[in-house]
Write an enzyme that holds these catalytic residues in place. Sequence first.
Site, PDB file in Angstrom:
ATOM      1  N   MET A 121     -11.295  -5.528   6.272  1.00 22.44           N
ATOM      2  CA  MET A 121     -10.459  -4.528   6.949  1.00 22.44           C
ATOM      3  C   MET A 121     -10.075  -5.066   8.329  1.00 22.44           C
ATOM      4  O   MET A 121     -10.942  -5.476   9.118  1.00 22.44           O
ATOM      5  CB  MET A 121     -11.206  -3.197   7.121  1.00 22.44           C
ATOM      6  CG  MET A 121     -11.458  -2.416   5.842  1.00 22.44           C
ATOM      7  SD  MET A 121      -9.979  -2.027   4.867  1.00 22.44           S
ATOM      8  CE  MET A 121      -9.013  -1.047   6.022  1.00 22.44           C
TER       9      MET A 121
ATOM     10  N   MET B 202      -8.884   8.486  -0.368  1.00 24.43           N
ATOM     11  CA  MET B 202      -9.713   8.970   0.750  1.00 24.43           C
ATOM     12  C   MET B 202     -10.168  10.395   0.476  1.00 24.43           C
ATOM     13  O   MET B 202      -9.404  11.193  -0.081  1.00 24.43           O
ATOM     14  CB  MET B 202      -8.892   8.975   2.048  1.00 24.43           C
ATOM     15  CG  MET B 202      -8.251   7.646   2.371  1.00 24.43           C
ATOM     16  SD  MET B 202      -7.237   7.783   3.851  1.00 24.43           S
ATOM     17  CE  MET B 202      -6.478   6.165   3.890  1.00 24.43           C
TER      18      MET B 202
ATOM     19  N   ASP C 221      -4.737   3.728  -1.878  1.00 22.24           N
ATOM     20  CA  ASP C 221      -5.789   4.126  -0.941  1.00 22.24           C
ATOM     21  C   ASP C 221      -6.285   5.528  -1.262  1.00 22.24           C
ATOM     22  O   ASP C 221      -5.551   6.504  -1.095  1.00 22.24           O
ATOM     23  CB  ASP C 221      -5.243   4.107   0.493  1.00 22.24           C
ATOM     24  CG  ASP C 221      -5.016   2.690   0.982  1.00 22.24           C
ATOM     25  OD1 ASP C 221      -5.984   1.921   1.031  1.00 22.24           O
ATOM     26  OD2 ASP C 221      -3.858   2.361   1.302  1.00 22.24           O
TER      27      ASP C 221
ATOM     28  N   PHE D  21      -6.373   5.411   7.992  1.00 20.61           N
ATOM     29  CA  PHE D  21      -4.988   5.734   8.352  1.00 20.61           C
ATOM     30  C   PHE D  21      -4.106   4.490   8.251  1.00 20.61           C
ATOM     31  O   PHE D  21      -4.577   3.375   8.500  1.00 20.61           O
ATOM     32  CB  PHE D  21      -4.913   6.263   9.789  1.00 20.61           C
ATOM     33  CG  PHE D  21      -5.717   7.516   9.992  1.00 20.61           C
ATOM     34  CD1 PHE D  21      -5.172   8.767   9.700  1.00 20.61           C
ATOM     35  CD2 PHE D  21      -7.035   7.443  10.409  1.00 20.61           C
ATOM     36  CE1 PHE D  21      -5.931   9.921   9.848  1.00 20.61           C
ATOM     37  CE2 PHE D  21      -7.801   8.596  10.562  1.00 20.61           C
ATOM     38  CZ  PHE D  21      -7.241   9.839  10.278  1.00 20.61           C
TER      39      PHE D  21
ATOM     40  N   ASP E 155      -6.439  -5.975   5.145  1.00 23.39           N
ATOM     41  CA  ASP E 155      -5.816  -4.650   5.031  1.00 23.39           C
ATOM     42  C   ASP E 155      -5.782  -3.974   6.395  1.00 23.39           C
ATOM     43  O   ASP E 155      -6.829  -3.716   6.985  1.00 23.39           O
ATOM     44  CB  ASP E 155      -6.658  -3.822   4.038  1.00 23.39           C
ATOM     45  CG  ASP E 155      -6.060  -2.445   3.749  1.00 23.39           C
ATOM     46  OD1 ASP E 155      -4.952  -2.144   4.230  1.00 23.39           O
ATOM     47  OD2 ASP E 155      -6.728  -1.686   3.013  1.00 23.39           O
ATOM     48  N   GLY E 156      -4.550  -3.706   6.860  1.00 27.46           N
ATOM     49  CA  GLY E 156      -4.395  -2.944   8.096  1.00 27.46           C
ATOM     50  C   GLY E 156      -3.616  -3.692   9.157  1.00 27.46           C
ATOM     51  O   GLY E 156      -4.003  -4.781   9.583  1.00 27.46           O
ATOM     52  N   GLY E 157      -2.470  -3.131   9.537  1.00 31.12           N
ATOM     53  CA  GLY E 157      -1.684  -3.709  10.622  1.00 31.12           C
ATOM     54  C   GLY E 157      -1.022  -5.025  10.271  1.00 31.12           C
ATOM     55  O   GLY E 157      -0.700  -5.826  11.156  1.00 31.12           O
TER      56      GLY E 157
ATOM     57  N   HIS F 124      -8.471   1.249  -3.712  1.00 30.18           N
ATOM     58  CA  HIS F 124      -9.338   1.090  -2.541  1.00 30.18           C
ATOM     59  C   HIS F 124     -10.053   2.418  -2.325  1.00 30.18           C
ATOM     60  O   HIS F 124      -9.443   3.388  -1.863  1.00 30.18           O
ATOM     61  CB  HIS F 124      -8.460   0.697  -1.337  1.00 30.18           C
ATOM     62  CG  HIS F 124      -9.212   0.519  -0.067  1.00 30.18           C
ATOM     63  ND1 HIS F 124      -8.587   0.269   1.135  1.00 30.18           N
ATOM     64  CD2 HIS F 124     -10.542   0.544   0.215  1.00 30.18           C
ATOM     65  CE1 HIS F 124      -9.492   0.157   2.091  1.00 30.18           C
ATOM     66  NE2 HIS F 124     -10.687   0.334   1.557  1.00 30.18           N
TER      67      HIS F 124
ATOM     68  N   MET G  70     -12.139   4.792  -0.527  1.00 30.39           N
ATOM     69  CA  MET G  70     -12.724   5.188   0.761  1.00 30.39           C
ATOM     70  C   MET G  70     -13.307   6.574   0.569  1.00 30.39           C
ATOM     71  O   MET G  70     -12.817   7.575   1.120  1.00 30.39           O
ATOM     72  CB  MET G  70     -11.643   5.162   1.850  1.00 30.39           C
ATOM     73  CG  MET G  70     -11.221   3.754   2.237  1.00 30.39           C
ATOM     74  SD  MET G  70      -9.677   3.707   3.163  1.00 30.39           S
ATOM     75  CE  MET G  70      -8.505   3.678   1.824  1.00 30.39           C
TER      76      MET G  70
ATOM     77  N   HIS H 264      -1.485  -1.412  -4.138  1.00 36.64           N
ATOM     78  CA  HIS H 264      -2.736  -1.005  -3.481  1.00 36.64           C
ATOM     79  C   HIS H 264      -2.712   0.516  -3.296  1.00 36.64           C
ATOM     80  O   HIS H 264      -1.794   1.060  -2.685  1.00 36.64           O
ATOM     81  CB  HIS H 264      -2.803  -1.732  -2.138  1.00 36.64           C
ATOM     82  CG  HIS H 264      -4.032  -1.516  -1.338  1.00 36.64           C
ATOM     83  ND1 HIS H 264      -5.170  -2.294  -1.468  1.00 36.64           N
ATOM     84  CD2 HIS H 264      -4.311  -0.610  -0.373  1.00 36.64           C
ATOM     85  CE1 HIS H 264      -6.091  -1.886  -0.606  1.00 36.64           C
ATOM     86  NE2 HIS H 264      -5.595  -0.854   0.072  1.00 36.64           N
TER      87      HIS H 264
ATOM     88  N   SER I 144       0.851  -1.196   0.000  1.00 35.17           N
ATOM     89  CA  SER I 144       0.000   0.000   0.000  1.00 35.17           C
ATOM     90  C   SER I 144       0.883   1.241   0.000  1.00 35.17           C
ATOM     91  O   SER I 144       1.630   1.488   0.953  1.00 35.17           O
ATOM     92  CB  SER I 144      -0.890   0.012   1.244  1.00 35.17           C
ATOM     93  OG  SER I 144      -1.381   1.321   1.443  1.00 35.17           O
TER      94      SER I 144
HETATM   95  C1  DX5 Z   1      -6.113   2.134   5.741  1.00 37.93           C
HETATM   96  C2  DX5 Z   1      -5.720   1.676   4.371  1.00 37.93           C
HETATM   97  C3  DX5 Z   1      -4.590   0.733   4.338  1.00 37.93           C
HETATM   98  C4  DX5 Z   1      -3.296   1.269   4.903  1.00 37.93           C
HETATM   99  C5  DX5 Z   1      -2.646   0.124   5.623  1.00 37.93           C
HETATM  100  O1  DX5 Z   1      -7.307   2.798   5.659  1.00 37.93           O
HETATM  101  O2  DX5 Z   1      -6.810   1.047   3.720  1.00 37.93           O
HETATM  102  O3  DX5 Z   1      -4.378   0.198   3.024  1.00 37.93           O
HETATM  103  O4  DX5 Z   1      -2.405   1.770   3.952  1.00 37.93           O
HETATM  104  O5  DX5 Z   1      -1.530   0.586   6.274  1.00 37.93           O
HETATM  105  P1  DX5 Z   1      -0.699  -0.316   7.291  1.00 37.93           P
HETATM  106  O6  DX5 Z   1      -0.264  -1.528   6.527  1.00 37.93           O
HETATM  107  O7  DX5 Z   1       0.403   0.569   7.716  1.00 37.93           O
HETATM  108  O8  DX5 Z   1      -1.639  -0.699   8.407  1.00 37.93           O
HETATM  109 ZN    ZN Z   2      -6.401   0.053   1.803  1.00 36.24          ZN
END
Ligand code: DX5
Ligand code: ZN
Length: 226
Positions: free
Chosen positions: A140, A40, A38, A146, A178-180, A69, A71, A36, A11
């Site tokens: 997610m 927003m 993102d 973020f 996706d995330g963490g 993605h 958002m 990926h 990402s």
């Molecule tokens: C968050 C995004 C993710 C983000 C993940 O809203 O959708 O794609 O970039 O970031 P990490 O991998 O640092 O959690």
């Molecule tokens: Zn994402």
Amino acid sequence: MDQNIVKLAPSILAADFARLGEQVAEAEQAGADRIHVDVMDGHFVPNISMGVPIVESLRRVTRLPLEIHLMISDPDFFLEQFTKAGSDAFLVHWEGNNNLHRTIQSIKSLGKHVGVVINPATPAAVLEEILPDVDQVLVMTVNPGFGHQPFLHTTLPKVRRVRQMIAQSKPGCDLEVDGGIDATTAPLVVAAGANVLVAGSSIFNHSAGVAAAMLQLQASLSHVVN
Ligand code: DX5
Ligand code: ZN
């Protein structure tokens, strides 16, 4: 899930935007399956990130599929622009979309891959009717908006449940998270059934660089049993 076929989707939210082309090239060389992106709007999520011009620029420097993605509050409005810019796939949220089926059909009519995204508080059951229409599901594992947030372990049972649903009614559908995602959490999600891992900060903010970070992620999967 066979850990040998787990795909990585770096990402770029966590990339150094002043060196975006270089960083994406490093990810491509290191075996990324897709990039990926993102998007927003400061409304659907409390943050603003990037839009069509970034996709246009990326299209010139990588052959990898670009998955977008979205958002944003009105995904339908931007589909054509992102498609013209060179996008290959769209990930659209179940949340806040009163006409998800229509959005998905619009994406298909543009000839693009489509995935449906569910937030941590959204149950897997909402996917039941839409699953036959999509190429991938994105669960997610943090609240969207973020990068660099801690992985929510409460999402793991849902990943397992979605894997079962896919096995029953849509074999071949990708299950992305996706995330963490890092070398500690990657084995957990893959054991639960994920086969595509989005990773931002664990790839682009790794002190040893992008390629080493991706190797570390792949290596973390070597003992996964499920
Ligand atoms: C968050 C995004 C993710 C983000 C993940 O809203 O959708 O794609 O970039 O970031 P990490 O991998 O640092 O959690
Ligand atoms: Zn994402």
